[in-house]
Design a protein around this motif. Sequence first.
Motif, PDB file in Angstrom:
ATOM      1  N   MET A   1       0.983  -1.227  -0.055  1.00  0.00           N
ATOM      2  CA  MET A   1      -0.005   0.276  -0.187  1.00  0.00           C
ATOM      3  C   MET A   1       0.847   1.306  -0.254  1.00  0.00           C
ATOM      4  SD  MET A   1      -2.825   1.181   2.647  1.00  0.00           S
ATOM      5  CE  MET A   1      -3.627   2.707   2.523  1.00  0.00           C
ATOM      6  N   VAL A   2       0.523   2.046  -0.807  1.00  0.00           N
ATOM      7  CA  VAL A   2       1.418   3.303  -0.909  1.00  0.00           C
ATOM      8  C   VAL A   2       1.028   4.300   0.061  1.00  0.00           C
ATOM      9  CG1 VAL A   2       1.815   5.402  -2.382  1.00  0.00           C
ATOM     10  CG2 VAL A   2       1.686   3.160  -3.487  1.00  0.00           C
ATOM     11  N   LEU A   3       2.153   4.665   1.000  1.00  0.00           N
ATOM     12  CA  LEU A   3       1.776   5.630   1.942  1.00  0.00           C
ATOM     13  C   LEU A   3       1.655   6.945   1.565  1.00  0.00           C
ATOM     14  CD1 LEU A   3       4.728   4.813   4.055  1.00  0.00           C
ATOM     15  CD2 LEU A   3       2.541   3.929   4.282  1.00  0.00           C
ATOM     16  N   TYR A  62       8.376  10.726   4.197  1.00  0.00           N
ATOM     17  CA  TYR A  62       7.120  10.158   3.646  1.00  0.00           C
ATOM     18  C   TYR A  62       5.924   9.973   5.055  1.00  0.00           C
ATOM     19  CZ  TYR A  62       9.621   5.979   5.340  1.00  0.00           C
ATOM     20  OH  TYR A  62      10.463   5.039   6.238  1.00  0.00           O
ATOM     21  N   ASP A 121      12.651  -2.353   0.268  1.00  0.00           N
ATOM     22  CA  ASP A 121      11.303  -2.316   0.615  1.00  0.00           C
ATOM     23  C   ASP A 121      10.670  -0.912   1.166  1.00  0.00           C
ATOM     24  OD1 ASP A 121      11.572  -4.995   0.680  1.00  0.00           O
ATOM     25  OD2 ASP A 121      12.383  -5.412   2.825  1.00  0.00           O
ATOM     26  N   ILE A 122      11.538   0.062   1.577  1.00  0.00           N
ATOM     27  CA  ILE A 122      10.891   1.376   1.826  1.00  0.00           C
ATOM     28  C   ILE A 122      10.583   1.836   0.403  1.00  0.00           C
ATOM     29  CG2 ILE A 122      11.716   3.710   2.633  1.00  0.00           C
ATOM     30  CD1 ILE A 122      13.263   2.594   4.528  1.00  0.00           C
ATOM     31  N   TYR A 123      11.194   2.016  -0.590  1.00  0.00           N
ATOM     32  CA  TYR A 123      10.953   2.364  -1.769  1.00  0.00           C
ATOM     33  C   TYR A 123       9.736   1.836  -2.177  1.00  0.00           C
ATOM     34  CZ  TYR A 123      15.578   4.536  -1.299  1.00  0.00           C
ATOM     35  OH  TYR A 123      16.642   5.142  -0.737  1.00  0.00           O
ATOM     36  N   ALA A 124       9.675   0.444  -2.143  1.00  0.00           N
ATOM     37  CA  ALA A 124       8.716  -0.367  -2.550  1.00  0.00           C
ATOM     38  C   ALA A 124       7.326   0.140  -1.769  1.00  0.00           C
ATOM     39  CB  ALA A 124       8.593  -1.698  -2.450  1.00  0.00           C
ATOM     40  N   ASP A 125       7.294   0.438  -0.716  1.00  0.00           N
ATOM     41  CA  ASP A 125       5.969   0.980   0.077  1.00  0.00           C
ATOM     42  C   ASP A 125       5.585   2.465  -0.473  1.00  0.00           C
ATOM     43  OD1 ASP A 125       5.864  -1.193   1.494  1.00  0.00           O
ATOM     44  OD2 ASP A 125       7.139  -0.730   3.243  1.00  0.00           O
ATOM     45  N   LEU A 126       6.739   3.102  -0.847  1.00  0.00           N
ATOM     46  CA  LEU A 126       6.425   4.427  -1.223  1.00  0.00           C
ATOM     47  C   LEU A 126       5.699   4.531  -2.532  1.00  0.00           C
ATOM     48  CD1 LEU A 126       9.541   6.762  -0.142  1.00  0.00           C
ATOM     49  CD2 LEU A 126       7.426   6.620   0.870  1.00  0.00           C
ATOM     50  N   GLY A 159       3.162  -3.755  -6.459  1.00  0.00           N
ATOM     51  CA  GLY A 159       3.714  -3.828  -4.980  1.00  0.00           C
ATOM     52  C   GLY A 159       5.124  -4.345  -4.801  1.00  0.00           C
ATOM     53  N   THR A 160       5.828  -5.169  -5.895  1.00  0.00           N
ATOM     54  CA  THR A 160       7.010  -5.942  -5.702  1.00  0.00           C
ATOM     55  C   THR A 160       7.980  -5.509  -6.748  1.00  0.00           C
ATOM     56  OG1 THR A 160       5.781  -7.642  -4.499  1.00  0.00           O
ATOM     57  CG2 THR A 160       8.118  -8.196  -5.518  1.00  0.00           C
TER      58      THR A 160
END
Length: 241
Positions: A1-3, A62, A121-126, A159-160
């Motif tokens: 999920m994008v923050l 973020y 992982d952080i950049y994927a979440d963003l 998301g991956t």
Amino acid sequence: MVLQYDPKQQCLPSSAELPDSDDTPVDNELQNLIPNLLEAILAMAWPDRQDWFFGVDMGIYYAPSTPAVVPDGFLSLGVERFIGEEGRLSYVMWEEDNIAPTLALEVVSKTYGGEYERKKDIYADLGIPYYAVYLPNPSSSTRARRQRQPLEVYELVDGTYQLLEGGPIWLPEIGLGLGRERGTYLGREREWLYWYDQDGNRLLTPEERVDQTQAQVDQEQARADRLAEKLRELGVDPDSL
């Protein structure tokens, strides 16, 4: 999920209130030189565009209660290129209409920085569409890192991050490719990262643009000198024309 955070619904700190650095010095000058070169090439390639920003060693905020993540370089599209005379202190997503960077870049250093795991992982979440990891000195790296490709570019799919093959890697959202080859920048010859057009042609650096322009001027002057000499042989004074 994008923050995402809505500044209208929460009392969020501004960029002026947030630390503009994580106070962690780079342990290799290439961590600044490589993204600086990419930014300089973009400035020459997009002279009239004002809808992009390239950050170098700048914090991306973020979440209000979370420390910034600091890529070695990142490119954002659809944002103002310049903000005020001083520019951005940091990249605060809730001040940028929640626009995440299109590309994040990490230049691997001797000190472990989680480039292949934690930051990925952080950049994927963003929701950053592309993530590039460059290993500038494979021969002096650990055994595990030597098993990596010198340049790995990932695309965010469902998301991956998925590793992209080939090179240069075409990035359609940016309209340019990213690749590596030997060249000279600031008088230093080594392998660098460069931008490429859709046909695989490398975009020139500012230094190369200057050299190209000077070469064209020299060619025109040589052509004019040859013409003047021929006119003199015919008894015509070229200065009288």
